[in-house]
Design a protein around this motif. Structure first.
Motif, PDB file in Angstrom:
ATOM      1  N   GLY A  32       0.624  -0.967  -0.344  1.00  0.00           N
ATOM      2  CA  GLY A  32       0.046  -0.067  -0.090  1.00  0.00           C
ATOM      3  C   GLY A  32       0.868   1.256  -0.042  1.00  0.00           C
ATOM      4  N   ILE A  33       0.410   1.943  -0.291  1.00  0.00           N
ATOM      5  CA  ILE A  33       0.369   3.375  -0.293  1.00  0.00           C
ATOM      6  C   ILE A  33       0.180   4.724  -0.007  1.00  0.00           C
ATOM      7  N   ALA A  47      -5.868  -2.120  -6.909  1.00  0.00           N
ATOM      8  CA  ALA A  47      -6.631  -2.868  -6.179  1.00  0.00           C
ATOM      9  C   ALA A  47      -7.757  -2.076  -5.262  1.00  0.00           C
ATOM     10  N   PHE A  48      -7.233  -0.891  -4.370  1.00  0.00           N
ATOM     11  CA  PHE A  48      -7.475  -0.185  -3.651  1.00  0.00           C
ATOM     12  C   PHE A  48      -7.501   1.221  -3.694  1.00  0.00           C
ATOM     13  N   ALA A 106     -11.575  -9.681  -0.313  1.00  0.00           N
ATOM     14  CA  ALA A 106     -11.295 -10.633  -0.644  1.00  0.00           C
ATOM     15  C   ALA A 106      -9.496 -10.379  -1.442  1.00  0.00           C
ATOM     16  N   GLY A 107      -8.869  -9.347  -0.340  1.00  0.00           N
ATOM     17  CA  GLY A 107      -8.058  -8.733  -1.054  1.00  0.00           C
ATOM     18  C   GLY A 107      -6.874  -9.349  -0.294  1.00  0.00           C
ATOM     19  N   GLY A 108      -5.626  -9.583  -0.882  1.00  0.00           N
ATOM     20  CA  GLY A 108      -4.615 -10.355   0.007  1.00  0.00           C
ATOM     21  C   GLY A 108      -3.749  -9.340   1.400  1.00  0.00           C
ATOM     22  N   LYS A 109      -3.226  -9.402   2.024  1.00  0.00           N
ATOM     23  CA  LYS A 109      -2.733  -9.247   2.966  1.00  0.00           C
ATOM     24  C   LYS A 109      -1.717  -8.302   2.602  1.00  0.00           C
ATOM     25  N   ILE A 110      -1.940  -7.715   2.961  1.00  0.00           N
ATOM     26  CA  ILE A 110      -1.162  -5.857   2.526  1.00  0.00           C
ATOM     27  C   ILE A 110      -0.086  -5.925   3.406  1.00  0.00           C
ATOM     28  N   GLN A 111       1.767  -6.224   2.072  1.00  0.00           N
ATOM     29  CA  GLN A 111       3.383  -6.688   3.432  1.00  0.00           C
ATOM     30  C   GLN A 111       3.738  -5.875   3.982  1.00  0.00           C
ATOM     31  N   THR A 112       3.349  -4.323   3.134  1.00  0.00           N
ATOM     32  CA  THR A 112       3.998  -3.374   3.240  1.00  0.00           C
ATOM     33  C   THR A 112       3.719  -1.917   3.386  1.00  0.00           C
ATOM     34  N   PHE A 155      -1.651  -2.226  -3.592  1.00  0.00           N
ATOM     35  CA  PHE A 155      -1.397  -2.982  -5.162  1.00  0.00           C
ATOM     36  C   PHE A 155      -2.024  -4.476  -4.684  1.00  0.00           C
ATOM     37  N   GLU A 156      -2.253  -4.742  -5.361  1.00  0.00           N
ATOM     38  CA  GLU A 156      -2.142  -6.465  -5.381  1.00  0.00           C
ATOM     39  C   GLU A 156      -1.064  -6.692  -6.801  1.00  0.00           C
TER      40      GLU A 156
END
Length: 198
Positions: free
Chosen positions: A53-54, A73-74, A160-166, A67-68
């Motif tokens: 994410g930013i 993505a959002f 149902a998005g992926g887990k944000i890593q950073t 971002f995915e």
């Protein structure tokens, strides 16, 4: 107002030189969400992560983009801006020397030199402490973190998005000292500054 489009440094340099010759000073360069999307797709942001994410803070706005697979993505606008932080710091303070109101220069220094203070210090020649600066900013910073938390939760559970890593802090957020540490401690997430300058 001057509006500039994002381009390679080589393309921007001649225009920047003309503006400098005309006596203008470039205070900041801002990106819209789709500008970040273009950089992400080209691998110029988060080379080792596809899900990130930013958080971009500007003078009058703030937004979060997720971002995915390096695709946007959002997107969500958040209720914060540099202007609101500056307004918080312009509130009169009671000190041993009486009521103190920070000047514009003092506010800039408090925001971009002290930021989220890591230790107790006295601000300039006044008796205003770094703790007082933090308490003035804290309600806005806590709301920002809560809105980011809610956005991440919504993205992961409802979309149902992926887990944000950073989470990357960009724009003016990247220039506020120790904001990364504050956000990281509140969200228990990897948080880094990102500076998009040549």
């Amino acid at each position: 107002n001057i509006i500039c489009a994002l381009a390679d440094a080589g393309e921007i340099a001649p225009y920047a030189a003309l503006l400098q010759k005309a006596g203008f000073t470039c205070l900041s360069v801002g990106l819209l969400p789709f500008g970040y999307a273009e950089l992400a797709e080209k691998g110029k942001i988060a080379e080792n992560s596809n899900t990130f994410g930013i958080l971009h803070l500007a003078h009058e706005s703030c937004f979060l983009v997720l971002f995915e697979d390096k695709k946007l993505a959002f997107y969500r606008e958040l209720p914060l801006s540099q202007k609101k932080l500056r307004e918080a710091l312009s509130t009169p303070l009671i000190s041993e020397k009486g009521t103190i109101t920070l000047s514009d220069d003092d506010i800039n220094e408090a925001l971009f030199t002290i930021g989220v203070p890591a230790e107790e210090t006295t601000f300039k020649e006044t008796t205003v402490s770094s703790t007082q600066i933090f308490f003035m900013l804290r309600p806005h910073l806590e709301r920002l973190v809560e809105e980011v938390r809610r956005s991440l939760s919504y993205y992961e559970s409802q979309l149902a998005g992926g887990k944000i890593q950073t989470l990357f802090l960009a724009g003016l957020a990247a220039k506020i000292p120790n904001l990364t540490t504050f956000v990281k401690s509140e969200l228990s997430l990897s948080v880094e500054n990102i500076f998009l300058s040549s």
